[in-house]
Design an enzyme around this catalytic site. Structure first.
Site, PDB file in Angstrom:
ATOM      1  CE  LYS A  58      38.055 -21.179  27.246  1.00 21.90           C
ATOM      2  NZ  LYS A  58      39.163 -22.151  27.113  1.00 21.90           N
ATOM      3  CG  PHE A  64      36.086 -16.015  16.475  1.00 23.65           C
ATOM      4  CD1 PHE A  64      35.685 -17.334  16.508  1.00 23.65           C
ATOM      5  CD2 PHE A  64      35.195 -15.045  16.917  1.00 23.65           C
ATOM      6  CE1 PHE A  64      34.425 -17.689  16.961  1.00 23.65           C
ATOM      7  CE2 PHE A  64      33.935 -15.384  17.375  1.00 23.65           C
ATOM      8  CZ  PHE A  64      33.549 -16.703  17.397  1.00 23.65           C
ATOM      9  CD  GLU A  85      39.607 -28.665  23.179  1.00 21.72           C
ATOM     10  OE1 GLU A  85      38.540 -28.076  23.453  1.00 21.72           O
ATOM     11  OE2 GLU A  85      40.667 -28.521  23.820  1.00 21.72           O
ATOM     12  CG  HIS A  94      39.729 -23.542  23.497  1.00 22.56           C
ATOM     13  ND1 HIS A  94      40.290 -22.439  24.104  1.00 22.56           N
ATOM     14  CD2 HIS A  94      38.853 -23.047  22.570  1.00 22.56           C
ATOM     15  CE1 HIS A  94      39.776 -21.327  23.568  1.00 22.56           C
ATOM     16  NE2 HIS A  94      38.907 -21.675  22.643  1.00 22.56           N
ATOM     17  CB  CYS A 151      39.779 -17.311  22.105  1.00 22.50           C
ATOM     18  SG  CYS A 151      38.348 -16.232  22.000  1.00 22.50           S
ATOM     19  CG  HIS A 186      36.057 -18.316  26.132  1.00 20.47           C
ATOM     20  ND1 HIS A 186      37.403 -18.100  26.350  1.00 20.47           N
ATOM     21  CD2 HIS A 186      35.923 -18.598  24.809  1.00 20.47           C
ATOM     22  CE1 HIS A 186      38.056 -18.227  25.200  1.00 20.47           C
ATOM     23  NE2 HIS A 186      37.186 -18.529  24.257  1.00 20.47           N
TER      24      HIS A 186
END
Lengths: 425, 405
Positions: free
Chosen positions: A348, A412, A327, A316, A176, A353
């Site tokens: 988002k 990830f 975050e 993010h 991502c 996402h």
């Protein structure tokens, strides 16, 4: 050597001269920005495939490009080309060929279930089963259209052919964070003097049955199927996961000197990039946040700015319990008290996402934020998470003068990439 | 921009394949007396042949069983070879150095659950209920951890977790060219001072029907009686996949000198492009790339480690390119390592670079890997080795490996 075309470290400054975007909110900067400014969501029930019995049945799909039948590679390529064409037209840099390399962030390439089933059924007289039968069918006739689906290089190949980029196109995946990595590759190439222009694209079209179920099995997805537009709730107390989405973002990067020399309209500057890999866990960040903190610090240091210079954070902000908490903690560690007065919103909340594309799409939106002097909101921010005391630009857009944006991307596999984007000089 | 670094050194090699484990073992086996006998398994996936991985005790590099459980075999192969390379470069266990070691990995798709796919495909279902049938079987059949075995970037992720290399992490994609992109990224960054230590590499588990299917759909899989890569054309050509894990540590020369590490060799050039693959285009793109390497023929031998896959027309295009070198007064001594190890897609280029480094550091070259290859001068010890890779369906890349001295 210090001059107007170099940064504080003596490296060539990297200008952005073209931007393009496709998301579930629409095609092009104009439609997307209008929707972001009014806090509109692109999340809807999935109609691409039957969702019977699934825990999550919503996503931010891109259906308006007319890609039939759907395949991830065909839609990825179409969105990448649409976004890049918009960016190239804005930059007025190319006619039939683009004068630089292509850096492309793409989702996994694999045969999907409709094609697998078709292949299996093609040898209906076969007594074989399983992959022996699939292989027999593949041997038995030409499946050119499946070739593109099963080869990773196919999306890049298709985009490079259409846009006439130079050299071997580079496909990259940092999960991502991929979109941000594509930009970083372009920045580094220009700083090295390998090229004066680069086309950086992130594209993702992963809303297919198996990807949805896999994320669902990892408990990563929101299950607020009844109110799709309200499902993505970054920084809210009741956030319950991210919403899968599709889209593409494209940036034309140029050495500032080359851009000025040809009289280009400079939209912004990529001031810095930072990355740091995490060694803690395959899907979770180190509890002390050191890898995320390292990526933010590296980006700020690479940009040669002070944390206090950051005017806005394009977070993010996935809307998963884990990401948003980590975050915040990491931003707090780097920005300190400055975070109290620094707005940080998540695109988002509206577009979902977009996975491999998100770093590029959100860089485009960050530059539009600078250009328009308006902060896009975090929508669905009704009950703030008390553990995340942050100015999330709650629910409605807000005017603000923004010169420097920090854009975060985490993925990830311990992937963390941050960009610092600045106003034109 | 002036180069920040004078040379890019190869200071570590990690290689596992059907021949066994380790750089030295590969050198010895490939240079041994008599004709090379590749390790092949023509039965298990008949009519296809594969080069199966030698027996490897993965726990030697991946001690925690919980880590091994979280990986599919291609990741274990890669993490294992990465560990060998780090140890070989004397980086393993050096926390400070590992924290600034950057990863440039080439990866394709992860592994599918073949049994689940087969079960679902075999299942009976009324046409109208296909969606519900599929959903239910996937939702109950897929293992959550499998997804992590399928993400391309999770080879890099697992290397960070197991070996603690965490400078940065980039995964490149696109079959053979992913390897070229990964190496070019590392070399360019070292030369520009954008990093000093890089772990580059890739892995393929060839013993998988889903890998074979991807190659077969591309029309690239060889299914005739076994032959070396140069001798498959009469049967239509094609690749024979081989399980390989191939990793290198690339390092700024100055950095390696400071810590007293002896290099195998240096990478003095890496160039790549994509041709449209109309007749003659791949060979002419390669010829123009070769020009970019600025080599002087001087009537000297040049070792060529060819990444030829056996797939047509790419393999014939490469032969044309090599013939052109002779016309330019080079004396190429060509060895296609695919005949020995099989074709390893994303990992293939790294394996070639590893073998080139071994030749340069041993000051000798390999005997022919098959009867088609010219013996060359028996005393041949080229101090420069050209490593080629023509992607089985797209992309051309060349690297030059030379003595570091």
């Amino acid at each position: 050597m210090t001059n107007a075309y170099r940064d504080s470290k003596g490296r060539p400054l990297v200008a952005v001269t073209g931007l393009g975007v496709v998301t579930s909110l629409g095609q092009g900067k104009e439609d997307n920005w209008a929707a972001l400014k009014t806090g509109r969501s692109g999340i809807r029930p999935i109609t691409r495939f039957p969702t019977d019995g699934l825990r999550t049945t919503i996503a931010g799909t891109v259906e308006f490009l007319g890609i039939e039948p759907y395949s991830a590679s065909a839609l990825s390529a179409a969105m990448a080309i649409a976004a890049a064409t918009e960016a190239i037209e804005q930059a007025r840099i190319a006619s039939s060929t683009f004068p630089g390399p292509l850096y492309l962030a793409t989702p996994p390439a694999e045969i999907e279930w409709p094609q697998r089933r078709a292949l299996y059924d093609a040898s209906s007289t076969s007594t074989e089963t399983g992959y022996k039968r699939l292989l027999a069918a593949a041997r038995g006739s030409e499946w050119r259209e499946l070739h593109a689906i099963s080869q990773f290089a196919s999306v890049a190949e298709c985009v490079a052919r259409r846009l006439g980029t130079r050299g071997l196109p580079v496909s990259v995946s940092t999960a991502c964070a991929s979109g941000a990595t594509a930009i970083q590759l372009g920045v580094e190439a220009i700083r090295r003097g390998d090229t004066t222009a680069a086309l950086c694209i992130g594209t993702d079209s992963s809303v297919q049955i198996e990807a949805l179920i896999r994320f669902s099995l990892l408990s990563a997805l929101s299950t607020r199927n009844d109110a799709p537009a309200e499902a993505s709730r970054p920084f809210s107390k009741e956030r319950d996961g991210f919403v899968m989405a599709e889209g593409a973002g494209a940036l034309v990067l140029e050495s500032y000197q080359a851009a000025i020399a040809r009289g280009a309209n400079v939209l912004g500057i990529v001031l810095g990039c930072g990355e740091k890999a995490d060694d803690y866990h395959r899907t979770r960040s180190k509890p002390d946040g050191t890898a995320i903190i390292g990526a933010i610090r590296n980006a700020v240091a690479d940009a040669g700015v002070d944390p206090g210079d950051i005017d806005y954070v394009n977070a993010h902000g996935t809307s998963t319990p884990e990401n948003d908490k980590m975050e915040y903690m990491s931003l707090r560690a780097v920005l300190g008290d400055h975070l109290t007065t620094t707005p940080a919103s998540s695109n988002k909340s509206m577009i979902g996402h977009t996975l491999s594309a998100s770093g590029a799409i959100e860089a485009v939106f960050s530059l539009l934020t600078i250009q328009n002097g308006v902060l896009p909101p975090t929508i669905n921010y009704v009950t703030p998470d008390p553990e995340i005391p942050i100015d999330a630009v709650a629910n409605s857009a807000r005017p603000a003068e923004v010169r420097t944006v920090l854009s975060n991307s985490f993925g990830f596999g311990g992937q963390n990439v941050c960009l610092v984007l600045g106003a034109p000089l | 921009m002036a180069k920040a670094c004078d040379q890019v050194w190869i200071t570590g090699i990690g290689l596992i394949s059907s021949l066994g484990e380790g750089a030295a073992l590969h050198w010895n086996k490939l240079c041994g007396a008599g004709t090379l006998r590749p390790v092949i398994d023509p039965q298990r996936f008949a009519p296809y042949t594969v080069h199966p991985l030698a027996d490897i005790d993965f726990s030697k590099q991946i001690p925690r069983t919980s880590d091994q459980r979280q990986m599919e075999r291609w990741q274990r192969i890669g993490v294992y070879a990465a560990g060998l390379a780090l140890a070989d470069a004397d980086i393993a266990g050096d926390q400070e150095l590992l924290e600034k070691t950057h990863l440039c990995i080439a990866a394709g798709n992860g592994e599918r659950d073949i049994a689940l796919d087969s079960r679902i495909l075999a299942g009976n279902h009324a046409d109208g209920a296909q969606g519900a049938y599929l959903n239910q079987n996937l939702a109950t059949g897929l293992r959550p951890t499998l997804y992590l075995g399928q993400l391309s970037n999770l080879l890099a992720g697992n290397i960070s977790i197991v070996h603690k290399a965490t400078g940065s992490s980039r995964t490149f994609k696109g079959e053979e060219m992913a390897g070229a992109s990964a190496v070019a990224d590392a070399v360019n960054r070292i030369e520009a001072g954008q990093g000093e230590v890089f772990l580059v590499g890739g892995a393929l588990n060839a013993e998988r029907e889903d890998v074979l299917l991807g190659c077969e759909l591309a029309g690239s899989l060889y299914s005739g009686p076994h032959h070396s890569v140069w001798q498959r054309r009469p049967q239509g050509g094609g690749l024979v996949p081989g399980s390989v894990g191939a990793f290198l540590v690339l390092e700024a020369a100055e950095h390696a000198r400071r810590r007293g590490v002896v290099p195998y060799a240096r990478i003095s050039g890496i160039v790549s492009d994509r041709s449209r693959r109309r007749v003659g285009e791949a060979s002419s793109v390669a010829a123009s790339l070769f020009k970019d390497l600025r080599l002087n023929p001087a009537n000297e031998d040049i070792g060529v480690l060819s990444g030829a896959s056996g797939v047509e027309p790419a393999t014939s295009e490469e032969l044309q390119f090599l013939a052109e070198l002779e016309r330019q007064k080079f004396k190429p001594v060509v060895r296609a390592w695919g005949s020995a190890l099989g074709h390893s897609l994303e990992a293939h280029f790294f394996a070639g670079l590893a073998l080139a480094s071994l030749a340069v550091s041993n000051d000798a070259f390999y005997p022919p890997f098959d009867a088609f290859e010219d013996k060359g001068d028996a005393k041949s010890h080229p101090d420069r080795v050209l490593v080629t890779t023509f992607g089985h369906w797209r992309g051309e890349a060349l690297a030059l490996v030379q003595s570091a001295w």
